[in-house]
Design an enzyme around this catalytic site. Structure first.
Site, PDB file in Angstrom:
ATOM      1  N   SER A   7       4.932  58.719  14.923  1.00  0.00           N
ATOM      2  CA  SER A   7       3.867  58.224  14.048  1.00  0.00           C
ATOM      3  C   SER A   7       2.503  58.529  14.653  1.00  0.00           C
ATOM      4  O   SER A   7       2.189  58.068  15.759  1.00  0.00           O
ATOM      5  CB  SER A   7       3.996  56.709  13.853  1.00  0.00           C
ATOM      6  N   HIS A  32       5.311  61.376  11.053  1.00  0.00           N
ATOM      7  CA  HIS A  32       5.266  60.129  10.286  1.00  0.00           C
ATOM      8  C   HIS A  32       3.806  59.746  10.050  1.00  0.00           C
ATOM      9  O   HIS A  32       3.036  59.584  10.998  1.00  0.00           O
ATOM     10  CB  HIS A  32       6.013  59.036  11.050  1.00  0.00           C
ATOM     11  N   ASP A  34       1.332  57.087   8.573  1.00  0.00           N
ATOM     12  CA  ASP A  34       1.218  55.670   8.209  1.00  0.00           C
ATOM     13  C   ASP A  34      -0.081  55.406   7.469  1.00  0.00           C
ATOM     14  O   ASP A  34      -1.158  55.399   8.067  1.00  0.00           O
ATOM     15  CB  ASP A  34       1.247  54.805   9.475  1.00  0.00           C
ATOM     16  N   MET A  36      -2.375  52.829   5.416  1.00  0.00           N
ATOM     17  CA  MET A  36      -2.571  51.377   5.248  1.00  0.00           C
ATOM     18  C   MET A  36      -3.869  51.113   4.507  1.00  0.00           C
ATOM     19  O   MET A  36      -4.886  51.752   4.782  1.00  0.00           O
ATOM     20  CB  MET A  36      -2.661  50.704   6.612  1.00  0.00           C
ATOM     21  N   HIS A  65       4.464  57.266   4.813  1.00  0.00           N
ATOM     22  CA  HIS A  65       4.820  55.846   4.678  1.00  0.00           C
ATOM     23  C   HIS A  65       3.619  55.108   4.091  1.00  0.00           C
ATOM     24  O   HIS A  65       2.646  54.854   4.791  1.00  0.00           O
ATOM     25  CB  HIS A  65       5.192  55.308   6.073  1.00  0.00           C
ATOM     26  N   MET A  67       1.848  52.074   3.018  1.00  0.00           N
ATOM     27  CA  MET A  67       1.779  50.608   3.106  1.00  0.00           C
ATOM     28  C   MET A  67       0.566  50.184   2.294  1.00  0.00           C
ATOM     29  O   MET A  67      -0.458  49.732   2.828  1.00  0.00           O
ATOM     30  CB  MET A  67       1.655  50.183   4.574  1.00  0.00           C
ATOM     31  N   ASP A 174      11.655  51.879  11.594  1.00  0.00           N
ATOM     32  CA  ASP A 174      10.238  52.004  11.946  1.00  0.00           C
ATOM     33  C   ASP A 174       9.732  50.698  12.543  1.00  0.00           C
ATOM     34  O   ASP A 174       9.744  49.658  11.881  1.00  0.00           O
ATOM     35  CB  ASP A 174       9.457  52.348  10.663  1.00  0.00           C
TER      36      ASP A 174
HETATM   37  C1  DX5 Z   1       3.867  49.889  11.425  1.00  0.00           C
HETATM   38  C2  DX5 Z   1       3.941  51.370  11.113  1.00  0.00           C
HETATM   39  C3  DX5 Z   1       4.699  52.098  12.151  1.00  0.00           C
HETATM   40  C4  DX5 Z   1       4.045  52.089  13.485  1.00  0.00           C
HETATM   41  C5  DX5 Z   1       5.095  52.247  14.513  1.00  0.00           C
HETATM   42  O1  DX5 Z   1       3.141  49.249  10.474  1.00  0.00           O
HETATM   43  O2  DX5 Z   1       4.589  51.589   9.888  1.00  0.00           O
HETATM   44  O3  DX5 Z   1       5.049  53.405  11.753  1.00  0.00           O
HETATM   45  O4  DX5 Z   1       3.091  53.091  13.657  1.00  0.00           O
HETATM   46  O5  DX5 Z   1       4.520  52.079  15.750  1.00  0.00           O
HETATM   47  P1  DX5 Z   1       5.360  51.593  16.994  1.00  0.00           P
HETATM   48  O6  DX5 Z   1       6.429  52.619  17.227  1.00  0.00           O
HETATM   49  O7  DX5 Z   1       4.356  51.524  18.070  1.00  0.00           O
HETATM   50  O8  DX5 Z   1       5.938  50.244  16.635  1.00  0.00           O
HETATM   51 ZN    ZN Z   2       5.452  53.682   9.442  1.00  0.00          ZN
END
Ligand code: DX5
Ligand code: ZN
Length: 219
Positions: A7, A32, A34, A36, A65, A67, A174
């Site tokens: 990620s 990956h 992320d 948000m 991903h 969110m 994840d």
């Molecule tokens: C959390 C994200 C993850 C995060 C994982 O909200 O969706 O993908 O970046 O990070 P680690 O591996 O540090 O938990």
């Molecule tokens: Zn993620």
């Protein structure tokens, strides 16, 4: 085969291009991404423009991903030739079936993510439609959180469900994955491993990737 999806949330944002080149060189399988929005989760990360800026820096597929609330509004933005998966949260989708079909209609594989407190039963009528289920092993929003152990039981139950109803479904995990617990989750049935802080957070990034691959029997 187990695939590793580092990620970039935990990477150095001032040199993201170098970061993705490093993980590709070391043998990672996916990037990956992320995303948000500060509403669905209490944090804001980055959007599609940042992801697209990486296209020339890596040939690895994007594992997006989302969110975010109301993800349908933004799905098109994340479709590129490199986008393999777009994953939405079950909790964020009022019309999950429609959202899954929308993602697939753009030639991208559709993933559904479940928060730690969300039951697998919420997928009773979606499991055949999804290409991937993402089991969250932390509450989404931040990198570097501690692994929630109940995710292991959820992965095992999901594997049973997958074998019965959709053998081509992929299981991703994840949150809080590190070199100490990665083997436990892949033994339970995980096929795509996301790792943020344990790849980018400390030490040599390429060596971290190689160690993950060794733990999961890749190299
Ligand atoms: C959390 C994200 C993850 C995060 C994982 O909200 O969706 O993908 O970046 O990070 P680690 O591996 O540090 O938990
Ligand atoms: Zn993620």
């Amino acid at each position: 085969m187990i695939r590793l999806a580092p990620s970039i949330l935990s990477a150095d944002f001032s040199r993201l291009g170098d970061s993705v080149a490093m993980i590709e060189r070391a043998g990672a399988h996916l990037i990956h991404v992320d995303v948000m929005d500060g509403h669905f989760v209490p944090n804001i990360s980055f959007g599609a423009a940042v992801m697209k800026s990486l296209s020339g820096k890596t040939t690895l597929p994007f594992d997006v991903h989302l969110m975010i609330e109301d993800p349908d509004r933004y799905l098109e933005d994340f479709v590129t030739e490199q986008t393999e998966y777009i994953t939405v949260h079950q909790e964020a989708c009022v019309h999950l079936n429609r959202t899954i079909q929308h993602i697939k209609s753009m030639g991208v594989k559709a993933g559904v993510a479940l928060n730690p407190a969300t039951s697998l039963s919420t997928l009773d009528f979606s499991i055949e439609d999804a290409d991937m289920v993402l089991v969250m092993s932390v509450n989404p929003g931040f990198g570097g959180q501690k692994f929630i152990p109940s995710a292991i039981e959820k992965v095992k139950e999901l594997r049973t469900l997958k074998m019965e109803r959709n053998p081509r479904l992929k299981i991703e995990i994840d949150g809080g994955i590190n070199l100490d617990n990665v083997k436990t989750v892949t033994d339970a049935g995980v096929e795509i491993v996301v790792a943020g802080s344990s790849v980018f957070g400390a030490g040599d990034v390429e060596r971290n990737v190689r160690e993950f691959l060794a733990k999961t029997g890749q190299k």
